[in-house]
Design an enzyme around this catalytic site. Structure first.
Site, PDB file in Angstrom:
ATOM      1  N   ASP A   1       0.707  -1.134  -0.026  1.00 40.59           N
ATOM      2  CA  ASP A   1      -0.065   0.043  -0.063  1.00 40.59           C
ATOM      3  C   ASP A   1       0.991   1.185  -0.066  1.00 40.59           C
ATOM      4  OD1 ASP A   1      -2.125  -1.522   0.058  1.00 40.59           O
ATOM      5  OD2 ASP A   1      -2.174  -1.724   2.304  1.00 40.59           O
TER       6      ASP A   1
ATOM      7  N   THR B   1       3.048 -12.391   2.554  1.00 42.07           N
ATOM      8  CA  THR B   1       2.333 -13.210   1.776  1.00 42.07           C
ATOM      9  C   THR B   1       3.128 -14.371   1.226  1.00 42.07           C
ATOM     10  OG1 THR B   1       0.977 -12.429  -0.357  1.00 42.07           O
ATOM     11  CG2 THR B   1       3.111 -11.620  -0.168  1.00 42.07           C
TER      12      THR B   1
ATOM     13  N   LYS C   1       2.980  10.202  -0.357  1.00 42.21           N
ATOM     14  CA  LYS C   1       2.182  10.615   0.832  1.00 42.21           C
ATOM     15  C   LYS C   1       2.941  11.640   1.801  1.00 42.21           C
ATOM     16  CE  LYS C   1      -1.632   8.068   1.584  1.00 42.21           C
ATOM     17  NZ  LYS C   1      -2.338   6.861   1.871  1.00 42.21           N
ATOM     18  N   LEU C   2       3.918  12.317   1.245  1.00 35.97           N
ATOM     19  CA  LEU C   2       4.514  13.449   1.799  1.00 35.97           C
ATOM     20  C   LEU C   2       3.560  14.444   2.552  1.00 35.97           C
ATOM     21  CD1 LEU C   2       7.425  14.279   2.722  1.00 35.97           C
ATOM     22  CD2 LEU C   2       7.531  15.555   0.593  1.00 35.97           C
TER      23      LEU C   2
ATOM     24  N   SER D   1       5.721  12.201  -4.325  1.00 35.48           N
ATOM     25  CA  SER D   1       4.002  12.191  -4.589  1.00 35.48           C
ATOM     26  C   SER D   1       3.314  12.862  -3.267  1.00 35.48           C
ATOM     27  CB  SER D   1       3.622  10.907  -4.641  1.00 35.48           C
ATOM     28  OG  SER D   1       1.953  10.725  -4.632  1.00 35.48           O
TER      29      SER D   1
ATOM     30  N   GLY E   1     -10.543  -3.479   3.303  1.00 41.16           N
ATOM     31  CA  GLY E   1     -11.584  -2.141   4.160  1.00 41.16           C
ATOM     32  C   GLY E   1     -10.956  -2.102   5.500  1.00 41.16           C
TER      33      GLY E   1
ATOM     34  N   GLN F   1       2.135  -6.201  -3.242  1.00 43.63           N
ATOM     35  CA  GLN F   1       2.610  -6.037  -1.807  1.00 43.63           C
ATOM     36  C   GLN F   1       3.648  -5.215  -1.521  1.00 43.63           C
ATOM     37  OE1 GLN F   1       1.353  -9.452  -3.449  1.00 43.63           O
ATOM     38  NE2 GLN F   1      -0.289  -8.562  -2.910  1.00 43.63           N
TER      39      GLN F   1
ATOM     40  N   PRO G   1      -8.844  -1.339   8.857  1.00 41.86           N
ATOM     41  CA  PRO G   1      -7.955  -0.208   9.328  1.00 41.86           C
ATOM     42  C   PRO G   1      -6.286  -0.462   9.092  1.00 41.86           C
ATOM     43  CG  PRO G   1      -9.339  -0.567  11.147  1.00 41.86           C
ATOM     44  CD  PRO G   1      -9.453  -1.768  10.128  1.00 41.86           C
TER      45      PRO G   1
ATOM     46  N   GLY H   1       1.423   3.073  -2.296  1.00 36.29           N
ATOM     47  CA  GLY H   1       1.200   4.040  -3.566  1.00 36.29           C
ATOM     48  C   GLY H   1       1.694   3.417  -4.965  1.00 36.29           C
ATOM     49  N   LYS H   2       1.886   2.177  -5.167  1.00 32.97           N
ATOM     50  CA  LYS H   2       2.500   1.684  -6.380  1.00 32.97           C
ATOM     51  C   LYS H   2       1.516   1.886  -7.243  1.00 32.97           C
ATOM     52  CE  LYS H   2       2.462  -2.378  -4.325  1.00 32.97           C
ATOM     53  NZ  LYS H   2       2.289  -2.118  -2.848  1.00 32.97           N
ATOM     54  N   GLY H   3       0.040   1.490  -7.288  1.00 31.27           N
ATOM     55  CA  GLY H   3      -0.546   1.760  -8.297  1.00 31.27           C
ATOM     56  C   GLY H   3      -0.839   3.041  -8.853  1.00 31.27           C
TER      57      GLY H   3
ATOM     58  N   GLY I   1      -4.395  -4.309  -3.891  1.00 29.52           N
ATOM     59  CA  GLY I   1      -5.463  -3.395  -4.143  1.00 29.52           C
ATOM     60  C   GLY I   1      -4.635  -2.174  -4.321  1.00 29.52           C
ATOM     61  N   HIS I   2      -4.793  -1.729  -5.835  1.00 28.75           N
ATOM     62  CA  HIS I   2      -4.084  -0.520  -6.320  1.00 28.75           C
ATOM     63  C   HIS I   2      -5.209   0.514  -6.703  1.00 28.75           C
ATOM     64  CE1 HIS I   2      -0.306  -3.582  -7.235  1.00 28.75           C
ATOM     65  NE2 HIS I   2      -0.698  -3.447  -5.995  1.00 28.75           N
TER      66      HIS I   2
HETATM   67  P1  GDP Z   1      -0.735   0.443  -3.603  1.00 29.29           P
HETATM   68  O1  GDP Z   1      -1.394  -0.877  -2.975  1.00 29.29           O
HETATM   69  O2  GDP Z   1       0.740   0.551  -3.450  1.00 29.29           O
HETATM   70  O3  GDP Z   1      -0.973   0.524  -4.947  1.00 29.29           O
HETATM   71  O4  GDP Z   1      -1.571   1.540  -2.575  1.00 29.29           O
HETATM   72  P2  GDP Z   1      -3.039   1.480  -2.147  1.00 29.29           P
HETATM   73  O5  GDP Z   1      -3.751   1.894  -3.386  1.00 29.29           O
HETATM   74  O6  GDP Z   1      -3.424   0.523  -1.592  1.00 29.29           O
HETATM   75  O7  GDP Z   1      -2.850   2.455  -1.057  1.00 29.29           O
HETATM   76  C1  GDP Z   1      -2.371   3.862  -1.333  1.00 29.29           C
HETATM   77  C2  GDP Z   1      -3.523   4.801  -0.978  1.00 29.29           C
HETATM   78  O8  GDP Z   1      -2.789   6.080  -0.965  1.00 29.29           O
HETATM   79  C3  GDP Z   1      -4.475   5.121  -2.064  1.00 29.29           C
HETATM   80  O9  GDP Z   1      -5.613   5.373  -1.363  1.00 29.29           O
HETATM   81  C4  GDP Z   1      -3.898   6.169  -2.960  1.00 29.29           C
HETATM   82  O10 GDP Z   1      -5.245   6.918  -3.568  1.00 29.29           O
HETATM   83  C5  GDP Z   1      -3.578   7.210  -1.895  1.00 29.29           C
HETATM   84  N1  GDP Z   1      -2.195   7.996  -2.253  1.00 29.29           N
HETATM   85  C6  GDP Z   1      -1.221   7.382  -3.219  1.00 29.29           C
HETATM   86  N2  GDP Z   1      -0.170   8.320  -3.248  1.00 29.29           N
HETATM   87  C7  GDP Z   1      -0.653   9.282  -2.466  1.00 29.29           C
HETATM   88  C8  GDP Z   1       0.183  10.459  -2.158  1.00 29.29           C
HETATM   89  O11 GDP Z   1       1.209  11.039  -2.434  1.00 29.29           O
HETATM   90  N3  GDP Z   1      -0.673  11.583  -0.983  1.00 29.29           N
HETATM   91  C9  GDP Z   1      -2.057  10.919  -0.713  1.00 29.29           C
HETATM   92  N4  GDP Z   1      -2.602  11.715   0.003  1.00 29.29           N
HETATM   93  N5  GDP Z   1      -2.511   9.777  -0.963  1.00 29.29           N
HETATM   94  C10 GDP Z   1      -1.645   8.959  -2.016  1.00 29.29           C
HETATM   95  P1  IMO Z   2      -1.063  -4.271  -2.265  1.00 29.54           P
HETATM   96  O1  IMO Z   2      -0.496  -4.737  -3.591  1.00 29.54           O
HETATM   97  C1  IMO Z   2      -1.144  -4.415   2.070  1.00 29.54           C
HETATM   98  C2  IMO Z   2      -1.071  -8.707   3.596  1.00 29.54           C
HETATM   99  C3  IMO Z   2      -1.957  -9.297   4.253  1.00 29.54           C
HETATM  100  C4  IMO Z   2      -1.556 -10.019   5.274  1.00 29.54           C
HETATM  101  C5  IMO Z   2      -0.389 -10.790   4.407  1.00 29.54           C
HETATM  102  C6  IMO Z   2      -0.575 -12.029   3.782  1.00 29.54           C
HETATM  103  O2  IMO Z   2      -2.221  -3.486  -2.222  1.00 29.54           O
HETATM  104  O3  IMO Z   2       0.318  -3.615  -1.478  1.00 29.54           O
HETATM  105  P2  IMO Z   2      -2.334 -12.673   1.672  1.00 29.54           P
HETATM  106  O4  IMO Z   2      -3.862 -12.403   1.348  1.00 29.54           O
HETATM  107  O5  IMO Z   2      -1.412 -12.217   0.628  1.00 29.54           O
HETATM  108  O6  IMO Z   2      -2.073 -14.509   2.164  1.00 29.54           O
HETATM  109  O7  IMO Z   2      -1.978 -11.931   3.025  1.00 29.54           O
HETATM  110  O8  IMO Z   2      -0.024  -9.925   3.509  1.00 29.54           O
HETATM  111  N1  IMO Z   2      -1.226  -8.330   2.391  1.00 29.54           N
HETATM  112  C7  IMO Z   2      -1.063  -6.887   1.858  1.00 29.54           C
HETATM  113  N2  IMO Z   2      -1.042  -5.857   2.838  1.00 29.54           N
HETATM  114  N3  IMO Z   2      -0.977  -4.446   0.712  1.00 29.54           N
HETATM  115  C8  IMO Z   2      -1.357  -5.551   0.028  1.00 29.54           C
HETATM  116  O9  IMO Z   2      -1.226  -5.542  -1.477  1.00 29.54           O
HETATM  117  C9  IMO Z   2      -1.495  -6.750   0.554  1.00 29.54           C
HETATM  118  N4  IMO Z   2      -1.462  -8.083   0.077  1.00 29.54           N
HETATM  119  C10 IMO Z   2      -1.380  -8.857   1.250  1.00 29.54           C
HETATM  120  O10 IMO Z   2      -2.582  -8.050   4.999  1.00 29.54           O
HETATM  121  O11 IMO Z   2      -0.897  -9.428   6.401  1.00 29.54           O
HETATM  122 MG    MG Z   3      -2.683  -1.750  -1.769  1.00 30.52          MG
END
Ligand code: GDP
Ligand code: IMO
Ligand code: MG
Length: 421
Positions: A13, A233, A324-325, A404, A295, A218, A297, A15-17, A40-41
């Site tokens: 999470d 994972t 997320k600076l 970013s 979803g 991940q 926290p 912010g890769k996506g 979840g991107h």
């Molecule tokens: P990923 O799994 O690495 O693609 O990241 P996620 O989408 O799961 O979580 C990143 C969250 O941060 C998402 O809700 C993005 O919309 C948000 N996001 C990404 N870059 C930034 C940033 O620079 N600032 C803020 N405020 N939000 C960001």
């Molecule tokens: P993105 O690509 C954050 C975590 C789960 C759990 C562990 C194992 O959005 O960064 P799994 O379902 O893979 O067997 O769960 O890995 N996890 C993630 N945490 N972002 C993800 O993907 C994750 N994919 C798996 O919460 O701790």
């Molecule tokens: Mg994610």
């Protein structure tokens, strides 16, 4: 043409996506090489949110061909839903999406197995997308592969083999072949136009000089071997996972490692710089830190530069992307983890008990008050934000290449190193 990777450096999470989406405007191929629907991107094409789980983020760029390579695990039912959603949003995928015939298939049995494990005392806190059991079946040589979905006999044989082995774990809840066969074949029929030998397509693309981006899912600390095992994972999330996950020997020229300006984690497992007080809650609220897939926290804490430095070293990271600076604005003094009490090794402990016992040592840096979400050049950042970035860069030893400051496509900019002055 140089090849590029976007990889998470923390627990996912990062912010890769969003960054992949920004870069894919200039890419010919976008490749997912590991993981599956656990990802979840979150991206905002044309300002409207979409969360991608299986699909490479390049699907949102009409000039980009997308490969789901053989290192992935695919839940065909969920993938079909995702394809329908993306197409309904105006991004046709025919001819632009190729799914490896060798990728592993998540069946309803794997979802049940994941649920059973998670109901036990030693739960990992998985996304319950069947990831672990699907990879386990692959390595136990009883897995179902995408190619099997296209052939009734092959699918029946593969399902029978897997059920025979897993039935002892599942007891009365073990599924029958017939309960799974028909829906999976139907899903296979719908996916058939996309199925291909993606290793060959990638080899040809690289040979022809196409611009290729590898999209990690991940993060490094969730890598099945290098991460905080067993709270990880089940795939290889580091750069070393790219060749095996694509089925092609290759080198990646530009490995962009993504880290938040702070740190989060979802699920169980150690997190030395976690904040369990109101600052953690403030980060969660300001950063909108709730899982994009489940979803849940997200646990929040300060950035751990010691772990980052180690991960960058073993993953060959060439540039850092700091996301997320903007979330740190108004926080007062900021802390960054620079080591652990009594830990004098350059790496991280392999043993989970020792890892869990790590107590961080912090350096405190001054924060900034200004809202920076409209900043579009490194030099425009407040002085203390620039100093914060410089400290990160110098400690980790890898230049910052992207900053970013918001979730939107345009809220990221390139920089050649942390801004001076
Ligand atoms: P990923 O799994 O690495 O693609 O990241 P996620 O989408 O799961 O979580 C990143 C969250 O941060 C998402 O809700 C993005 O919309 C948000 N996001 C990404 N870059 C930034 C940033 O620079 N600032 C803020 N405020 N939000 C960001
Ligand atoms: P993105 O690509 C954050 C975590 C789960 C759990 C562990 C194992 O959005 O960064 P799994 O379902 O893979 O067997 O769960 O890995 N996890 C993630 N945490 N972002 C993800 O993907 C994750 N994919 C798996 O919460 O701790
Ligand atoms: Mg994610």
């Amino acid at each position: 043409m140089p090849t590029t990777a976007i990889l998470g450096l923390q627990w996912g999470d990062e912010g890769k996506g969003k960054l992949v989406d920004s870069l894919c405007a200039d890419m010919d191929l976008c490749v997912r090489f590991q993981g599956g629907g656990n990802a979840g991107h979150t991206v905002y094409p044309e300002g409207k949110k979409i969360v991608l789980h299986h699909l490479p983020t390049g699907v949102l760029h009409k000039g980009c061909v997308n490969l789901m390579a053989q290192g992935m695990v695919i839940d065909p039912a969920r993938l079909l839903d995702e394809i329908a959603e993306v197409e309904a949003r105006g991004y046709p995928l025919k001819g632009r999406l190729q799914i490896s015939d060798r990728a592993a298939v998540t069946t309803p049995m794997h979802l049940s197995l994941d649920g059973l494990r998670e109901a036990g005392a030693d739960k990992v806190g998985t996304t319950k997308r069947g990831i672990g059991p699907t990879y386990a079946d692959r390595y136990d040589r009883i897995g179902v592969r995408v190619a099997d979905l296209l052939d009734a006999k092959a699918l029946r044989d593969a399902l029978s083999r897997a059920i025979a082995v897993r039935a002892c774990q599942m007891g009365d809840s073990a599924p029958t072949v017939d309960s799974m066969l028909k829906p999976l074949l139907e899903q296979g029929r719908k996916l058939a136009p996309y199925v291909a030998d993606t290793a060959l397509i990638l080899a040809e693309g690289i040979q022809e000089g196409r611009r290729v981006l590898f999209e990690g899912a991940q993060g490094a600390m969730l890598d099945v071997i290098q991460g905080t095992y067993p709270f990880v994972t089940s795939s290889h999330t580091l750069a070393g996972g790219i060749p095996a996950g694509c089925g092609l020997y290759l080198t990646v020229d530009d490995i962009i490692g993504v880290t938040k300006a702070y740190c989060t984690r979802v699920g169980e497992g150690p997190f030395p710089t976690e904040l369990l007080d109101k600052s953690g809650e403030e980060l969660r609220q300001k950063g909108g830190e709730f899982g994009a897939t489940t979803g849940r926290p997200r646990r929040c804490g300060w950035i751990d530069l010691f772990a980052l430095r180690y991960i960058c070293r073993i993953s060959g990271v060439t540039r850092l992307a700091i996301t997320k600076l903007d979330v740190l604005s108004g926080f007062g003094d900021l802390k960054v983890g620079v080591g652990y009490e009594g830990w004098n090794e350059p790496g991280l402990p392999a043993d989970i008990a020792r890892f869990s016992a790590l107590k961080p040592v912090y350096k405190t840096l001054p924060g900034w008050k200004d809202n920076i979400s409209q900043v579009r050049a490194a030099g425009e950042l407040p002085k203390t934000a620039r100093a914060y970035l410089r400290f990160v860069e110098e400690f980790v030893g890898v230049p910052i290449g992207i900053i970013s400051v918001g979730p939107e496509r345009e809220a990221a900019f390139f920089t050649s190193g942390a801004p001076r002055g």
